[in-house]
Scaffold this active site. Structure first.
Site, mmCIF file in Angstrom:
data_model
loop_
_atom_site.group_PDB
_atom_site.id
_atom_site.type_symbol
_atom_site.label_atom_id
_atom_site.label_comp_id
_atom_site.label_asym_id
_atom_site.label_seq_id
_atom_site.Cartn_x
_atom_site.Cartn_y
_atom_site.Cartn_z
ATOM 1 N N SER A 13 0.833 -1.211 0.000
ATOM 2 C CA SER A 13 0.000 0.000 0.000
ATOM 3 C C SER A 13 0.867 1.260 0.000
ATOM 4 O O SER A 13 0.473 2.280 -0.575
ATOM 5 C CB SER A 13 -0.984 -0.007 1.171
ATOM 6 O OG SER A 13 -0.323 0.143 2.394
ATOM 7 N N HIS A 110 8.923 3.264 9.121
ATOM 8 C CA HIS A 110 8.674 2.418 10.294
ATOM 9 C C HIS A 110 7.376 2.895 10.950
ATOM 10 O O HIS A 110 7.174 4.099 11.113
ATOM 11 C CB HIS A 110 9.852 2.546 11.276
ATOM 12 C CG HIS A 110 9.720 1.619 12.437
ATOM 13 N ND1 HIS A 110 10.036 0.277 12.367
ATOM 14 C CD2 HIS A 110 9.277 1.838 13.702
ATOM 15 C CE1 HIS A 110 9.795 -0.280 13.538
ATOM 16 N NE2 HIS A 110 9.330 0.640 14.367
HETATM 17 C C1 GRF Z 1 3.975 -0.589 6.865
HETATM 18 O O1 GRF Z 1 3.272 -0.481 8.069
HETATM 19 C C2 GRF Z 1 5.400 -0.147 7.058
HETATM 20 O O2 GRF Z 1 5.560 0.808 8.051
HETATM 21 C C3 GRF Z 1 6.081 -1.406 7.479
HETATM 22 O O3 GRF Z 1 5.445 -2.431 6.755
HETATM 23 C C4 GRF Z 1 4.118 -2.025 6.404
HETATM 24 C C5 GRF Z 1 4.024 -2.175 4.927
HETATM 25 O O4 GRF Z 1 2.732 -2.046 4.443
HETATM 26 N N1 GRF Z 1 7.515 -1.296 7.283
HETATM 27 P P1 GRF Z 1 2.478 -2.019 2.873
HETATM 28 O O5 GRF Z 1 3.042 -3.294 2.287
HETATM 29 O O6 GRF Z 1 3.132 -0.795 2.313
HETATM 30 O O7 GRF Z 1 0.971 -1.975 2.734
#
Ligand code: GRF
Length: 209
Positions: A13, A110
């Site tokens: 996402s 993060h």
């Molecule tokens: C996010 O919450 C990011 O902070 C963490 O992994 C998640 C990834 O979500 N490192 P997406 O794959 O971008 O939806």
């Protein structure tokens, strides 16, 4: 011009939010030239396909040694002309050989306010569970440079949100993710516009959004 390689493991996402920000002109001077996923089932690979972005499944498991794997990653980055790396939900550690080649040009997001709730074991829902368990009153998202130490690279941007008394790890994760989708494109825009000056561990954002 930022020629970005996005590293993913999951649903992607953040990758989608960044691509959207490029397409709608919020981020100029940047293009996603490559997506690398360690997971062949990652939803992010479908997003890449939707947008006609070259996507490669590269996993350590396909190679005999760490060296072979890391060389293959570096070669793929070079082949696609990537000069900037964005980790967007990438669940593997980036090897120091790659960090050396892309020093100060690798970003991670993060889902908490680093340095709190970061480091080994602090990924995915574990982060939000820890925030709730420790009854923190705020959480948020952090975009930081990636160096050899896990979650310790210099912070570029942070945004905080309140933690409500009735928040669950799931509701908090959803709220933080929304913030991530704004914060990551903002951080990349700053790099694309040359607004970030880096001096060792010290990052100065010239034009804070
Ligand atoms: C996010 O919450 C990011 O902070 C963490 O992994 C998640 C990834 O979500 N490192 P997406 O794959 O971008 O939806």
């Amino acid at each position: 011009m930022l020629n970005i390689a996005v590293f993913v493991s999951g649903k992607g996402s953040n990758f989608r939010a960044i691509q959207k920000a490029i397409l709608n002109g919020f981020i100029r001077n940047a293009k996603i030239v490559l997506v690398i996923s360690n997971n062949s089932d990652a939803g992010a690979l479908d997003i890449a396909c939707e947008h006609g972005i070259p996507a490669v499944h590269l996993s350590r498991k396909q190679y005999t040694t760490d060296n072979e794997f890391n060389n293959s990653v570096l070669q793929t980055l070079r082949q696609h002309g990537a000069n900037f790396i964005v980790l967007a939900g990438y669940m593997k550690k980036i090897d120091s050989s790659i960090i050396r080649h892309y020093r100060n040009r690798i970003l991670n997001i993060h889902p908490a306010l680093l340095p709190a709730f970061g480091g080994s074991g602090m990924y995915g829902m574990h982060v939000h569970e820890a925030v709730i368990t420790q009854k923190a009153s705020v959480s948020g998202a952090t975009v930081h440079l990636v160096d050899e130490e896990y979650d310790r690279g210099a912070i570029v941007l942070q945004r905080q949100i309140p933690v409500a008394p009735d928040d669950t790890p799931e509701s908090l994760a959803a709220n933080v993710l929304q913030i991530e989708h704004e914060l990551y494109p903002e951080a990349i825009r700053l790099f694309a516009e040359g607004q970030v000056k880096i001096d060792g561990q010290h990052v100065t954002v010239l034009n804070t959004p």
